[in-house]
Scaffold this motif. Sequence first.
Motif, short mmCIF file in Angstrom:
data_model
loop_
_atom_site.label_atom_id
_atom_site.label_comp_id
_atom_site.label_asym_id
_atom_site.label_seq_id
_atom_site.Cartn_x
_atom_site.Cartn_y
_atom_site.Cartn_z
N THR A 1 11.74 -3.18 -6.96
CA THR A 1 12.09 -3.70 -5.64
C THR A 1 12.65 -5.12 -5.77
OG1 THR A 1 10.02 -2.64 -5.01
CG2 THR A 1 11.24 -3.77 -3.27
N ILE B 1 11.82 -2.41 0.55
CA ILE B 1 10.45 -1.94 0.29
C ILE B 1 10.49 -0.62 -0.49
CG2 ILE B 1 9.46 -2.96 2.39
CD1 ILE B 1 9.54 -0.07 3.59
N GLY B 2 9.30 -0.17 -0.92
CA GLY B 2 9.18 1.17 -1.48
C GLY B 2 8.75 2.13 -0.38
N HIS C 1 13.10 2.43 -0.99
CA HIS C 1 13.52 3.17 -2.18
C HIS C 1 12.42 4.13 -2.61
CE1 HIS C 1 10.80 0.85 -4.65
NE2 HIS C 1 11.32 -0.28 -4.21
N GLY C 2 12.74 4.95 -3.61
CA GLY C 2 11.77 5.94 -4.09
C GLY C 2 10.85 5.35 -5.14
N TYR D 1 0.36 -7.07 -3.88
CA TYR D 1 -1.08 -7.29 -4.02
C TYR D 1 -1.35 -7.89 -5.39
CZ TYR D 1 -2.13 -4.28 -0.01
OH TYR D 1 -2.22 -3.73 1.23
N TRP E 1 -2.99 -5.74 6.65
CA TRP E 1 -1.58 -5.43 6.96
C TRP E 1 -1.02 -6.30 8.08
CZ3 TRP E 1 2.45 -3.62 4.63
CH2 TRP E 1 2.28 -2.80 3.52
N ASP F 1 6.34 3.99 -0.02
CA ASP F 1 4.90 4.04 0.26
C ASP F 1 4.48 3.17 1.44
OD1 ASP F 1 5.84 2.07 -1.51
OD2 ASP F 1 3.83 1.58 -2.17
N ILE F 2 5.32 2.18 1.78
CA ILE F 2 4.90 1.28 2.86
C ILE F 2 5.91 1.31 4.01
CG2 ILE F 2 3.45 -0.18 1.41
CD1 ILE F 2 5.70 -2.14 1.12
N TRP G 1 9.21 5.14 -9.07
CA TRP G 1 9.35 5.39 -10.50
C TRP G 1 8.12 6.14 -10.95
CZ3 TRP G 1 13.53 5.36 -13.28
CH2 TRP G 1 14.62 4.61 -12.82
N ASP H 1 0.47 -10.94 -1.65
CA ASP H 1 -0.44 -10.54 -0.58
C ASP H 1 -1.84 -10.73 -1.16
OD1 ASP H 1 -1.63 -9.33 1.56
OD2 ASP H 1 -0.50 -7.45 1.42
N GLY I 1 7.21 -0.73 -11.12
CA GLY I 1 7.49 -0.43 -9.71
C GLY I 1 7.74 -1.71 -8.91
N ASN J 1 4.13 -12.43 6.97
CA ASN J 1 4.74 -13.33 5.97
C ASN J 1 6.24 -13.50 6.15
OD1 ASN J 1 6.53 -12.38 3.42
ND2 ASN J 1 5.41 -10.61 4.20
N PRO K 1 8.57 -6.75 -0.60
CA PRO K 1 7.18 -6.72 -0.12
C PRO K 1 6.44 -7.89 -0.79
CG PRO K 1 7.81 -4.59 -1.06
CD PRO K 1 8.89 -5.55 -1.41
N ILE K 2 5.38 -8.34 -0.17
CA ILE K 2 4.53 -9.30 -0.91
C ILE K 2 3.52 -8.44 -1.64
CG2 ILE K 2 4.93 -11.40 0.40
CD1 ILE K 2 2.44 -10.71 2.07
N ALA L 1 -0.33 -9.46 6.31
CA ALA L 1 0.77 -9.40 5.34
C ALA L 1 2.15 -9.37 5.99
CB ALA L 1 0.60 -8.17 4.45
N1 MSP Z 1 0.86 -5.82 -0.22
C1 MSP Z 1 1.50 -4.63 0.20
C2 MSP Z 1 2.87 -4.95 0.80
C3 MSP Z 1 2.87 -5.87 1.96
S1 MSP Z 1 4.47 -6.22 2.51
C4 MSP Z 1 4.27 -7.03 3.92
C5 MSP Z 1 1.69 -3.70 -0.99
N2 MSP Z 1 1.66 -4.26 -2.19
S2 MSP Z 1 1.81 -3.48 -3.58
O1 MSP Z 1 1.53 -4.44 -4.60
O2 MSP Z 1 1.05 -2.29 -3.59
O3 MSP Z 1 3.31 -3.17 -3.72
C6 MSP Z 1 3.89 -2.05 -3.14
C7 MSP Z 1 5.37 -2.08 -3.46
O4 MSP Z 1 5.55 -2.14 -4.89
C8 MSP Z 1 6.08 -0.81 -3.04
O5 MSP Z 1 6.48 -0.82 -1.72
C9 MSP Z 1 7.26 -0.86 -3.97
O6 MSP Z 1 8.12 -1.84 -3.52
C10 MSP Z 1 6.63 -1.32 -5.28
N3 MSP Z 1 6.10 -0.21 -6.05
C11 MSP Z 1 4.82 -0.04 -6.46
N4 MSP Z 1 4.75 1.07 -7.23
C12 MSP Z 1 5.95 1.64 -7.33
C13 MSP Z 1 6.51 2.67 -8.11
N5 MSP Z 1 5.79 3.45 -8.87
N6 MSP Z 1 7.84 2.85 -8.06
C14 MSP Z 1 8.65 2.02 -7.33
N7 MSP Z 1 8.16 1.04 -6.62
C15 MSP Z 1 6.81 0.94 -6.39
O7 MSP Z 1 1.86 -2.53 -0.77
#
Ligand code: MSP
Length: 503
Positions: A25, A265-266, A295-296, A13, A230, A268-269, A298, A52, A21, A236, A10-11, A233
Motif C-alpha cells: 500500500t 487501502i487494502g 487493492h487486493g 497497527y 477505528w 480488508d478495511i 498478497w 495506529d 502487505g 487521523n 492506512p495507519i 484511527a
Molecule cells: N490500523 C488499521 C488501519 C487504520 S486506517 C485508518 C489496520 N492496520 S493494519 O496494520 O492491519 O494494516 C492493514 C493494511 O495493511 C491493509 O489495508 C493493507 O493496506 C495492508 N495489508 C496488510 N496485509 C496485507 C496483505 N497480505 N496484502 C496486501 N496488503 C495488506 O488495518
Amino acid sequence: MKSKFYITTPIYYVNASPHIGHSYTTIAADTIARFMRKALKEGNVLFLTGTDEHGQKIQKAADEAGLSAQEFVDKVVVQFRNLWKTLNISYDDFIRTTQDRHIRTVQKALQMLYDKKEIYSAEYQGWYCTPCEIFWTETQLTDSLCPDCRRPLEKISEVNYFFKISAYQDWLFNHIKNNPCFIQPASRQEEILSFLKMNTLTDLCISRPRQRLSWGIPVPFSKEHVTYVWFDALINYISAVGEFDDKGNYVSGWWGDDTRIVHMIGKDILRQHTVYWPIMLKALGIRMPDTVCAHGWWLIDAAKMSKSRGNVVNPLEVVDKYGVDVYRYFLLKDVPFGLDGNFSEEAIVKRFNSDLANDLGNLLYRTLTMIEKYYQGVIPSPRDGAHDERIKNIASCITSLSREVEDALAKATFNFSLALEKIWEPINMANKYVEEAKPWNLAKENKKEELEAFIRILVDVIRQVGNALSPFMPQTASLIEEQIGRDKISKGRPLFPRIENKR
Ligand code: MSP
C-alpha cells in the motif's frame, strides 16, 4: 485537474513488524505521490502515512513484550520508519495516533457529535472477537465463531456509546451511487452498494469501557470510557492536516474543494473507509474524500500471511537480496491493482530476468556500449529527417508516453501495471529495432547517417523511459539519467544482470 493532491495510506497497527502487505500500500501511494509531484506545482502534494497505536491488540502485544504500551509503540514505530526509508518512501508527514494533535481532534470530534446528539449511550450485549476488536450481534452469527476470523467469541454486556450511523444509510447509498469514483475499483463499489442494499446499518459502538481496555483516547464526556480504535484511527486523515475552530468548523489547507483527496487501502478495511468514515465526516459537516481505492491481498501459496501461520515475508530480506527498485517494480507490475496476487521469490526472479534484465537493462547496456564504441562516448547531435519508418513509430510512441502513463495512473483506477506496460512499449520496440537494424553492419558499411539516427532514437527512448519510470523506480531512474547524461559515456556495468537459476 484539481490544483492540490492529498494521498494517504492506512495507519498501520504497531502490534507487529511491518510485512510485504503494508509495504505494498505504501509503495503504491508513494508512486502516485511522486507522479503527482511532477504533474502539479511544487508544494501541492501531500503524502501522509503513519501508525495506529491504540487498542487491545497493541496493549496485548505490549504486555507480552513486558513493556508499557507507550514504550512498546515507540519501539515498533521505528521499524516502520526505517522500512519506509529503505523503500524510498517520500512521505511528507507521519502521523501517530498517540500524538497531541491527533488526540485533540478525536476528542473534539466526539464532543461535537455528542453535543449534536449523534452519539448516545446504551446497554450493549454482543459477541466480541478480541483479535478483530469487533462486536457481532446474535443475528450476524451462524455459529459461535467470529464470522471474519473464525475464532471463538466472548459474550459481553456493558454500557457504551453509540454513533447513529443508521440514520445515514440512504444518504450514503446515494453518495456512492452518484460518485462512481468514490470507491475504486468498480467491483468494490458494487460490493458496498450490495452490502447497503441487503443490510440495515446498526449504530456503531464507538467506546470501550476503561476497565477492559485502558490503552485508548479518553472519551471527553465519560470518565469510564476510551474511544473505539477505528473511530480514533480514521480521524487521523483530518487530524494530520487541520483542526476544528471554536465554532466547530474544520479548517484545513488540504481538505478544501481545490484538493483531490485519495485514501489508498487494502480490501480488508474497505467497510470502515466507505461506510463509517464518510458517515463520520458527513455528521461532522466535512466534505467527502474523492476516492477510496482498495487493492487486493498478497498471498503466500494462496494463503493469507499471518503470524500464526508463520508465513510472513519481511520486506527487508527481499530488498536485501534483489534491491529496492526490483521489489517496487515487482509489486506494482506483477498483479493488476485491485486483485490478489501470489508472492514468491520465483515470481520475482522471473520478472527480473524478463522485464528488467532482458528488456530495460539490455536496452540501456547495448546503447551505452554502442555510444562508447562508435562515438567514443559522446552522443551524436540530433539530425532532422529520420526517414526510417521504425524510427518514426518509436518517436511517436515516446511522444504519447507521458499522456498514456498519466491516463493509467492519475485516473481514479490507479492502474500501475498498465502504466508500466505502456512504459515497456518503447523499450520493446527499441530492442526489436536493434535486432533488425543490426548496427554493427551499419558501422561496418560506414552508413554514418543511419547509425546516428539509430543511436539518437535509442537515447531518446532511454531518456523518456527513465523519466516515466521515476515514480515507480526512483533510484533506477536517477541511475539511468546519470549514465546517459555523462559528457563521456561508458558502458559501465549492466544495471540488472540476469539471475541464473542455481538449481
Ligand atoms: N490500523 C488499521 C488501519 C487504520 S486506517 C485508518 C489496520 N492496520 S493494519 O496494520 O492491519 O494494516 C492493514 C493494511 O495493511 C491493509 O489495508 C493493507 O493496506 C495492508 N495489508 C496488510 N496485509 C496485507 C496483505 N497480505 N496484502 C496486501 N496488503 C495488506 O488495518
